[in-house]
Design an enzyme around this catalytic site. Structure first.
Site, PDB file in Angstrom:
ATOM      1  N   LYS A  32       9.554  40.240  32.869  1.00 16.22           N
ATOM      2  CA  LYS A  32       8.907  40.090  34.173  1.00 16.22           C
ATOM      3  C   LYS A  32       7.548  40.777  34.171  1.00 16.22           C
ATOM      4  CE  LYS A  32      11.778  40.092  37.828  1.00 16.22           C
ATOM      5  NZ  LYS A  32      12.769  40.795  38.668  1.00 16.22           N
ATOM      6  N   ARG A 102      10.983  46.459  41.044  1.00 12.82           N
ATOM      7  CA  ARG A 102      11.734  45.374  40.399  1.00 12.82           C
ATOM      8  C   ARG A 102      12.084  45.759  38.964  1.00 12.82           C
ATOM      9  NH1 ARG A 102       7.477  40.547  40.998  1.00 12.82           N
ATOM     10  NH2 ARG A 102       9.327  39.198  41.025  1.00 12.82           N
ATOM     11  N   GLY A 111      23.237  42.112  36.266  1.00 13.33           N
ATOM     12  CA  GLY A 111      23.752  43.474  36.243  1.00 13.33           C
ATOM     13  C   GLY A 111      22.667  44.529  36.352  1.00 13.33           C
ATOM     14  N   MET A 113      19.368  46.387  38.178  1.00 11.21           N
ATOM     15  CA  MET A 113      19.187  46.685  39.598  1.00 11.21           C
ATOM     16  C   MET A 113      18.438  45.568  40.319  1.00 11.21           C
ATOM     17  SD  MET A 113      17.430  49.864  41.577  1.00 11.21           S
ATOM     18  CE  MET A 113      15.934  48.985  41.980  1.00 11.21           C
ATOM     19  N   ARG A 346       8.447  32.511  34.295  1.00  9.61           N
ATOM     20  CA  ARG A 346       9.236  32.639  33.059  1.00  9.61           C
ATOM     21  C   ARG A 346       9.604  31.237  32.585  1.00  9.61           C
ATOM     22  NH1 ARG A 346      14.590  35.105  36.008  1.00  9.61           N
ATOM     23  NH2 ARG A 346      14.618  33.593  37.669  1.00  9.61           N
ATOM     24  N   HIS A 468      42.398  29.355  19.896  1.00 14.14           N
ATOM     25  CA  HIS A 468      43.044  28.183  19.307  1.00 14.14           C
ATOM     26  C   HIS A 468      42.626  26.914  20.035  1.00 14.14           C
ATOM     27  CE1 HIS A 468      46.412  25.282  18.883  1.00 14.14           C
ATOM     28  NE2 HIS A 468      46.374  25.691  17.617  1.00 14.14           N
ATOM     29  N   SER A 818      28.935  14.763  -5.785  1.00 14.93           N
ATOM     30  CA  SER A 818      29.114  14.856  -4.340  1.00 14.93           C
ATOM     31  C   SER A 818      30.136  15.957  -4.087  1.00 14.93           C
ATOM     32  CB  SER A 818      29.610  13.526  -3.774  1.00 14.93           C
ATOM     33  OG  SER A 818      29.885  13.671  -2.402  1.00 14.93           O
ATOM     34  N   CYS A 886      29.991  15.631   0.978  1.00 13.70           N
ATOM     35  CA  CYS A 886      30.673  14.654   1.822  1.00 13.70           C
ATOM     36  C   CYS A 886      31.866  15.265   2.553  1.00 13.70           C
ATOM     37  CB  CYS A 886      31.113  13.445   1.006  1.00 13.70           C
ATOM     38  SG  CYS A 886      32.351  13.840  -0.243  1.00 13.70           S
ATOM     39  N   TYR A 906      21.167  15.195   0.058  1.00 15.74           N
ATOM     40  CA  TYR A 906      21.606  14.663   1.349  1.00 15.74           C
ATOM     41  C   TYR A 906      22.876  15.375   1.800  1.00 15.74           C
ATOM     42  CZ  TYR A 906      25.214  12.315  -1.299  1.00 15.74           C
ATOM     43  OH  TYR A 906      26.288  12.090  -2.100  1.00 15.74           O
TER      44      TYR A 906
END
Ligand code: ADP
Ligand code: MG
Ligand code: MG
Length: 933
Positions: A32, A102, A111, A113, A346, A468, A818, A886, A906
């Site tokens: 800021k 600020r 969180g 101030m 910003r 999971h 490959s 691959c 590739y």
């Protein structure tokens, strides 16, 4: 000289000199503060102010809550400088200066101030302000706001007593809006608020303006270690030692009457990316009224009618800011009596769709380079655009209708709508019955996977991005929201609830895996169409251009043959329709065409089984001859789809038992038949009745015998791949014949074919030499028969560690490698993938025993080292060796980056991942220059 702890907004050049870079300035002054100073430098109107540095914060915290030496003196000096600029004086009733305090760290984070406005007001300056402005209402409204904010933000008193007092007062007066309250009302509230502070804290609201700033600064520094701030830093991996800065900014007033106002705006639409100003404002209001939602805001464009001059200036400034920062900006402004002030700028947050559109358009506008545009888009952005999404209008409507339930971790992108099912079996049952299902569980376990596969989407109340549920959802491409903690899942009661909202089993749920939101009911989705996504296509074309640039990769001098261009993206495709799709998504070849599925199709499987069970080579060949036309037709389709591009076809890989019924099933049939015969005999059946059953029994017994013969203790490590091709060469010879017949036929039609024959599972070069001796003559023979010469290669998969280690020997018999990293990972770790994922791998990842699931993200230190060794040794023997990957890793951005570093030509991935992989390949090319080990 004492250390400089305080910078005026006008001193950004000094800050830059000290910090060394713009990034350093942001770290020193906070985001800021740095941007307020920068706006001041480029001539944008910003109220005068100063920043106390993050270094001061760190020194304060290190000293256990003491301002460092001379910091406060410097702050007071800066305050005097502001007084000089504004011609006002802090605490002077005749011309009072008011300021805001600020917080602002390098990264904006929750969180910290909250801002306190109107610092400097007390009983005396308030009276002075009234004399100056003649506006009592404005002054006492501002004063009560200071006491309220000071009380709640700096002194930590809950907000309720303040808010309730205002509500109570409004009710008493019978008014709805704050602006309807009079000076007298605000004066009463000022006194009530002072009493509230006294009551909660046992001391009075400080009348000394300097004391107000001091306490506020102290509170900002302390908030760095507040629980919410610390939790957020943990989650976002923001270091704890950055600290926060404090910004003291001269107040400007949007609430000085109806020629004043305040607002927030984005310089482009953050949802769609369209180049239009997007935002809200309020006349006669102070900053946070707009976000607080207590009054209905107006759309920013209306300001053009209400205050044409200020709006024109505002548009100019926004344009200037965009050109200066070369990014979409999110700004705050205030108009005081017709005069415009900028209070913050910003880089704006945006959706995936907007990110892509803005990046491409800014490059086209010349604001940024194409490389920068590419770097601004993440693989996740691209991924999000390829999954079904909720129609934004329908989602907005749902929000208005109050069907929004909660938000959790956006674990797997895409939108899903379905009936809530609270266990896996039910999810599967409904799924198989053709119903759309959302499987809802507190968390999932390996036993739940069948339900997850059958579901359209997954929702859990526990667990994070590596739980999971999250891992499995991503694996199967199912939208998922996990760890949605505010959700109450009542398994016994078969419903979920949030507050008083309840969704019962069988009722509709809409889950947005891209954003993490969960709604009750059905929200309309739209399926993205790749061809329609103009900007994405443009961006990916740029990605391809970067990747094909010569010299984008550099190599150690002693290495021969490595590509100096970036990676190409190929696709794994077994069917012509997959090949088509891959090509549409921009694939430059097929990296893996598996041939076994062709054996499984209904009319072919009996022939395949007869071929396997054949007792003589002649019988086997006769059956293979029947299969040949099928295979040839398959390949013709693929060659057609990939006209002009290489196609790697893998010869048969799985063990033969996979094509036969299971041993146990056949055994059961044999037993049943025996019992049947025994019963028939008991009943004195005639031979005519008996013999068909006996014949059937003989057939099944023979089958059982054959299956038993093929049974292996560990089939995945048994007779398969090249070993099968060597022991039963007729099968692979038929396949090579089918490939070359197809290729020759298509070549004759003018299609450009580039088949590459891939032999799986090589471990020793002698295997490959033997296979080549069996197969290459077949290829030559077909080409001679057809009278066509084809551009082809013979090569192998590298999926056994020994093959990587002896790659120099193998390369003598292979024109390409490959990397089959699925098997290579299994064999390097010694894990069987299915067992590992079911039994312990997720536990390993959740508990940090392994950093990532190595089947999803390539293990660079182990598997990766083998790959690098293979590439290096392979090229030593054959500089023109073509190398690719691959395995599933070919679609994972981190693994793609590694493939770039390892020198592959590739990566090959599933057709749907091709767009993501193209971007990731360009990112790798832009971010990395290989300098050798
Ligand atoms: P946040 O990080 O929550 O946006 P800000 O520091 O930007 O906090 O301030 C909250 C509100 O107060 C914003 O609307 C801002 O524009 C306004 N504001 C901050 N300082 C001033 C000031 N000096 N004059 C007028 N309004 C201000
Ligand atoms: Mg804030
Ligand atoms: Mg702000």
């Amino acid at each position: 000289m004492a250390k400089k702890w305080v910078y005026l907004f006008g001193e950004v050049a000094e800050a830059e000199k000290y910090a060394g870079s713009w990034d350093g300035v942001r770290a020193l002054l906070g985001g800021k503060g740095a941007n307020l100073a920068e706006m001041t430098r480029i001539g944008v109107p910003v109220p005068p102010g100063f920043t106390i540095t993050t270094e001061a914060c760190n020194a304060y915290l290190a000293a256990g809550g003491k301002f460092p030496d001379s910091m406060w003196e410097q702050a007071m000096e800066a305050l005097r400088a502001i007084e000089a600029i504004t011609g006002k004086q802090f605490g002077d009733p005749s011309r009072p200066l008011l300021v805001s305090c600020r917080s602002g760290a390098k990264f904006s984070m929750p969180g910290m101030m909250d801002t306190v406005l109107n610092i400097g007001l007390n009983d005396k300056t308030a009276a002075g302000m009234v004399r100056l402005t003649g506006n009592e209402t404005f002054v006492y409204n501002s004063y009560r706001r200071l006491i309220q904010m000071f009380g709640s933000v700096v002194l930590g008193i809950p907000d309720e007593p303040f808010e309730e007092a205002i509500e109570h007062h409004k009710k008493q007066k019978g008014v709805k809006d704050d602006t309807e309250l009079t000076a007298e009302d605000w004066k009463i509230l000022v006194e009530e608020f002072k009493a509230t502070i006294r009551q909660h804290k046992g001391f009075d609201f400080p009348q000394d303006p300097i004391e107000q700033i001091r306490l506020a600064t102290d509170a900002v520094f302390k908030s760095w270690n507040g629980k919410r701030a610390v939790d957020y830093r943990r989650a976002e991996k923001i270091p704890d030692d950055l600290g926060t800065a404090v910004n003291i900014v001269t107040m400007v007033f949007g609430n000085m009457g109806w020629d004043s106002g305040t607002g927030v705006a984005f310089t482009r639409d953050p949802a769609t990316g369209e180049k239009v100003m997007y935002g809200d404002y309020l006349m006669n209001a102070q900053g946070e009224d707009v976000v607080a939602g207590i009054r209905n805001t107006k759309r920013i464009a209306e300001l053009g009618q209400e205050m044409p001059d200020a709006y024109a200036q505002f548009l100019d400034i926004c344009d200037k800011l965009e050109r200066h920062y070369r990014e979409m900006q999110d700004v705050e402004f205030t108009i005081e009596r017709g005069r415009l002030w900028m209070l913050q700028t910003r880089n704006g947050k945006r959706t995936a769709r907007a990110a892509i559109k803005i990046a491409v358009e800014m490059a086209n506008e010349g604001l940024i380079t194409r490389e920068q545009a590419l770097k601004r888009v993440t693989p996740a952005n691209v991924d999000a655009l390829l999954h079904p999404q909720f129609d934004p209008k329908a989602k907005k409507l749902a929000r208005q209708q109050g069907t929004y339930l909660a938000s959790g971790v956006n674990a797997s992108p895409g939108a899903a709508v379905g009936l809530a099912a609270f266990d896996a079996d039910l999810a599967e049952e409904w799924g198989l019955a053709g119903k759309a299902v959302i499987m809802v569980r507190p968390e999932t376990k390996p036993d739940d996977v069948h339900g997850m596969i059958a579901a359209k989407g997954i929702l859990t109340s526990r667990g994070g991005a590596t739980s999971h549920a999250a891992v499995v959802a991503r694996q199967f491409g199912k939208p998922a929201v996990v760890g949605c903690e505010s959700l109450n899942i009542d398994l016994a009661g078969r419903h979920l609830s949030v507050g008083d909202k309840v969704v019962k089993e069988g009722e509709w749920l809409s889950v947005d895996g891209t954003t993490g939101e969960v709604f009750a009911g059905q929200i309309a989705t739209e399926s993205p169409n790749f061809e329609e996504q103009k900007e994405l296509i443009t961006l990916l074309t740029w990605a391809d251009e970067i990747c094909t640039r010569d010299g984008i990769r550099s190599w150690p001098a002693d290495c021969r043959g490595f590509p100096t261009r970036g990676l190409q993206v190929w696709a794994n495709a077994d069917y012509p329709r997959d090949a088509d799709r891959a090509r549409k998504f921009g694939a430059k070849g097929i990296g893996l065409c598996r041939t076994e599925h062709m054996f499984f199709e209904e009319e072919r499987l009996p022939i395949v089984q007869a071929m396997i069970l054949a007792e003589t080579i002649k019988e086997r060949k006769a059956n293979l001859d029947k299969l040949l036309p099928f295979q040839r037709a398959d390949f013709e389709g693929i060659f057609e789809a990939m006209d002009g591009l290489p196609v790697i076809i893998r010869l048969i890989d799985p063990p033969l038992h996979e094509f036969l019924p299971s041993y146990d099933d056949v055994l059961e049939e044999v037993i049943t038949l025996r019992i049947q015969i025994a019963n028939l005999e008991k009943q004195g059946a005639k031979p005519g009745e008996l013999s068909p059953v006996q014949k059937e029994l003989l057939r099944k017994q023979k089958l059982l015998h054959a299956i038993e013969g093929l049974r292996e203790a560990n089939p995945m490590m048994g007779l398969r791949g090249i070993r099968l091709g060597i022991t039963m060469p007729e099968i692979t010879q038929m396949q090579v014949r089918a490939i070359f017949e197809a290729a020759c036929n298509k070549a004759k039609e003018g299609i450009k074919v580039h088949p590459e024959i891939m032999i799986p599972l090589t471990g020793h070069y002698n295997e490959l030499r033997t296979a080549n001796d069996l197969l290459v003559p077949v290829a030559r023979e077909v080409m001679k028969e057809k009278g066509v010469e084809i551009d082809y290669k013979f090569g192998t998969m590298i999926e056994i560690p020994r093959a990587a280690v002896t790659a120099d020997q193998i390369a003598a018999y292979a024109e390409f490698f490959s990397y089959g990293t699925n098997d290579l990972t299994q064999m390097t770790f010694g894990y069987s993938r299915d067992d590992a994922e079911r039994n312990f791998l997720l536990f390993y990842v959740e508990h940090g025993i392994l950093p990532k699931n190595p089947f999803q993200v390539l293990d660079r230190e182990g598997v990766g080292e083998l790959m690098k060794m293979g590439v290096k040794k392979g090229h030593d023997t054959r500089p023109e060796l073509e190398c690719g990957i691959c395995g599933e890793h070919g679609g994972d951005p981190s693994s793609i980056e590694f493939c770039h570093m390892a020198g592959l030509h590739y990566v090959s991935c599933s057709p749907f991942r091709v767009p993501v992989a193209r971007l990731a390949a360009a990112h790798a090319a832009l971010g990395f220059k290989y300098e050798g080990d």
